[in-house]
Design an enzyme around this catalytic site. Structure first.
Site, PDB file in Angstrom:
ATOM      1  N   GLY A  28      65.990   2.500   1.073  1.00 47.22           N
ATOM      2  CA  GLY A  28      66.466   2.616  -0.514  1.00 47.22           C
ATOM      3  C   GLY A  28      67.571   3.750  -0.562  1.00 47.22           C
ATOM      4  O   GLY A  28      67.836   4.381   0.431  1.00 47.22           O
ATOM      5  N   SER A  29      68.011   3.791  -1.770  1.00 47.26           N
ATOM      6  CA  SER A  29      68.920   4.828  -1.978  1.00 47.26           C
ATOM      7  C   SER A  29      68.568   6.239  -1.883  1.00 47.26           C
ATOM      8  O   SER A  29      69.191   7.126  -1.618  1.00 47.26           O
ATOM      9  CB  SER A  29      69.639   4.560  -3.521  1.00 47.26           C
ATOM     10  OG  SER A  29      68.777   4.831  -4.615  1.00 47.26           O
ATOM     11  N   THR A  30      67.213   6.676  -2.072  1.00 46.44           N
ATOM     12  CA  THR A  30      66.533   8.091  -1.984  1.00 46.44           C
ATOM     13  C   THR A  30      66.522   8.347  -0.467  1.00 46.44           C
ATOM     14  O   THR A  30      66.899   9.344  -0.144  1.00 46.44           O
ATOM     15  CB  THR A  30      65.332   8.069  -2.875  1.00 46.44           C
ATOM     16  OG1 THR A  30      65.383   7.674  -3.942  1.00 46.44           O
ATOM     17  CG2 THR A  30      65.255   9.587  -3.027  1.00 46.44           C
ATOM     18  N   ASP A  83      59.099   2.842  -6.307  1.00 45.86           N
ATOM     19  CA  ASP A  83      59.750   2.305  -7.928  1.00 45.86           C
ATOM     20  C   ASP A  83      58.958   3.035  -8.955  1.00 45.86           C
ATOM     21  O   ASP A  83      59.591   3.374 -10.237  1.00 45.86           O
ATOM     22  CB  ASP A  83      59.774   0.904  -7.881  1.00 45.86           C
ATOM     23  CG  ASP A  83      60.558   0.421  -6.715  1.00 45.86           C
ATOM     24  OD1 ASP A  83      61.965   0.471  -6.517  1.00 45.86           O
ATOM     25  OD2 ASP A  83      60.057  -0.402  -5.790  1.00 45.86           O
ATOM     26  N   GLY A  96      63.430  -2.935  -3.117  1.00 38.63           N
ATOM     27  CA  GLY A  96      64.676  -3.091  -2.191  1.00 38.63           C
ATOM     28  C   GLY A  96      64.188  -4.046  -1.312  1.00 38.63           C
ATOM     29  O   GLY A  96      64.675  -4.344  -0.127  1.00 38.63           O
ATOM     30  N   GLU A 102      57.432  -1.619   5.110  1.00 40.68           N
ATOM     31  CA  GLU A 102      57.083  -0.090   4.545  1.00 40.68           C
ATOM     32  C   GLU A 102      55.582   0.258   4.701  1.00 40.68           C
ATOM     33  O   GLU A 102      55.007   1.183   4.833  1.00 40.68           O
ATOM     34  CB  GLU A 102      57.654   0.093   3.092  1.00 40.68           C
ATOM     35  CG  GLU A 102      59.167  -0.021   3.119  1.00 40.68           C
ATOM     36  CD  GLU A 102      59.911   0.160   1.593  1.00 40.68           C
ATOM     37  OE1 GLU A 102      60.906   0.244   1.592  1.00 40.68           O
ATOM     38  OE2 GLU A 102      59.071  -0.503   0.829  1.00 40.68           O
ATOM     39  N   LYS A 120      60.568   7.932 -12.058  1.00 39.56           N
ATOM     40  CA  LYS A 120      59.726   6.959 -11.353  1.00 39.56           C
ATOM     41  C   LYS A 120      58.433   7.416 -11.688  1.00 39.56           C
ATOM     42  O   LYS A 120      57.216   6.654 -11.477  1.00 39.56           O
ATOM     43  CB  LYS A 120      59.961   6.998  -9.733  1.00 39.56           C
ATOM     44  CG  LYS A 120      61.371   6.940  -9.275  1.00 39.56           C
ATOM     45  CD  LYS A 120      61.788   5.433  -9.420  1.00 39.56           C
ATOM     46  CE  LYS A 120      62.910   5.159  -8.635  1.00 39.56           C
ATOM     47  NZ  LYS A 120      63.196   5.468  -7.494  1.00 39.56           N
TER      48      LYS A 120
HETATM   49  C1  5RP Z   1      62.301  -0.683  -1.020  1.00 42.15           C
HETATM   50  C2  5RP Z   1      61.593   0.486  -1.973  1.00 42.15           C
HETATM   51  C3  5RP Z   1      62.258   1.829  -2.206  1.00 42.15           C
HETATM   52  O1  5RP Z   1      61.565   2.806  -1.822  1.00 42.15           O
HETATM   53  C4  5RP Z   1      62.374   1.598  -3.964  1.00 42.15           C
HETATM   54  O2  5RP Z   1      62.775   0.532  -4.031  1.00 42.15           O
HETATM   55  C5  5RP Z   1      63.119   2.625  -4.367  1.00 42.15           C
HETATM   56  O3  5RP Z   1      64.530   2.936  -4.209  1.00 42.15           O
HETATM   57  P1  5RP Z   1      65.342   3.502  -4.597  1.00 42.15           P
HETATM   58  O4  5RP Z   1      65.241   4.926  -3.864  1.00 42.15           O
HETATM   59  O5  5RP Z   1      66.697   3.349  -4.379  1.00 42.15           O
HETATM   60  O6  5RP Z   1      65.324   4.035  -6.132  1.00 42.15           O
HETATM   61  O7  5RP Z   1      60.348   0.457  -2.039  1.00 42.15           O
HETATM   62  O8  5RP Z   1      61.440  -1.491  -0.661  1.00 42.15           O
END
Ligand code: 5RP
Length: 213
Positions: A28-30, A83, A96, A102, A120
């Site tokens: 993910g972006s984080t 999320d 994602g 995961e 979140k």
């Molecule tokens: C991917 C995930 C991500 O951790 C989740 O969607 C958060 O993403 P982001 O850091 O882009 O907000 O579960 O499967």
């Protein structure tokens, strides 16, 4: 603001990386900010176990070895985003589409550090639609089971997971008992994984660079 907090969280997670370790890495972006920061330590770690093709590509770009979980055995540390996160550190994940790998890495890890921005953090999980990875032929069957349980299933049309499966996003659930729902959904034939991380929640949550109480 949200992107700034994601960067702070990704960078703050570096404090959990120990010399010589193998790091479980989410998606993910984080997490992308975490991998950027991890690049500076590439010579001090053995490598990473990756939860997605996306994270694998970023790790390899920085020359960080990507290792097979079957070869590494249990991990000390897993860093991943989410999320949604409730006060018990139970999570919704899978925005994602990487939830299955995961979940496997979270289960294999002694400590799961979850990195999020403040948007979140929720009291009750379920405003973010709950992702479920399903075997393609079971999509309609599982959709009907979700409707029986009061949810509105929406097929994430056009998305195939790294495992070759499909995603159903369930809208309209306020999840009062995440452990019970996770267990219930896991029993449906054709469900590969449920994006509820309740039975195995995060151990530590960083909201930006602050530790959640
Ligand atoms: C991917 C995930 C991500 O951790 C989740 O969607 C958060 O993403 P982001 O850091 O882009 O907000 O579960 O499967």
């Amino acid at each position: 603001m949200s992107s700034q907090e994601k960067r702070l969280a990704g960078e703050a997670a570096i404090r959990y990386v120990e010399k010589g370790a193998i790091i479980g890495v989410g998606t993910g972006s984080t997490v992308a900010f975490f991998i950027d920061a991890l690049a500076d330590l590439r010579d001090q770690i053995q490598g990473a176990v990756s939860s997605s093709e996306q994270s694998t590509a970023q790790l390899k770009k920085y020359g960080i070895p990507v290792l097979d979980l079957n070869a590494t055995g249990p991990l000390n540390i897993y860093i991943d985003g989410a999320d949604e996160c409730d006060p018990q550190r139970r999570l919704i994940k899978g925005g994602g589409a990487a939830l299955t790998r995961e979940k496997i890495i979270a289960e294999a890890s002694a400590k799961f550090v979850c990195i999020i921005d403040s948007n979140k953090r929720v009291d009750v999980l379920g405003t973010f639609p709950l992702p479920i990875e399903v075997i393609p032929m079971a999509r309609s069957l599982i959709g009907r089971e979700i409707v029986k349980r009061g949810g509105q299933p929406v097929w994430r049309d056009g998305v195939t997971t790294d495992n070759g499966n499909w995603i159903i996003d369930v809208h309209g659930w306020q999840i009062a008992d995440p452990i019970a729902l996770e267990k219930d959904l896991n029993q449906l034939p054709g469900v590969v994984s449920v994006g509820l991380f309740a039975r195995r929640p995060a151990d530590v949550v960083l909201i930006g660079d602050r530790l959640m109480d």
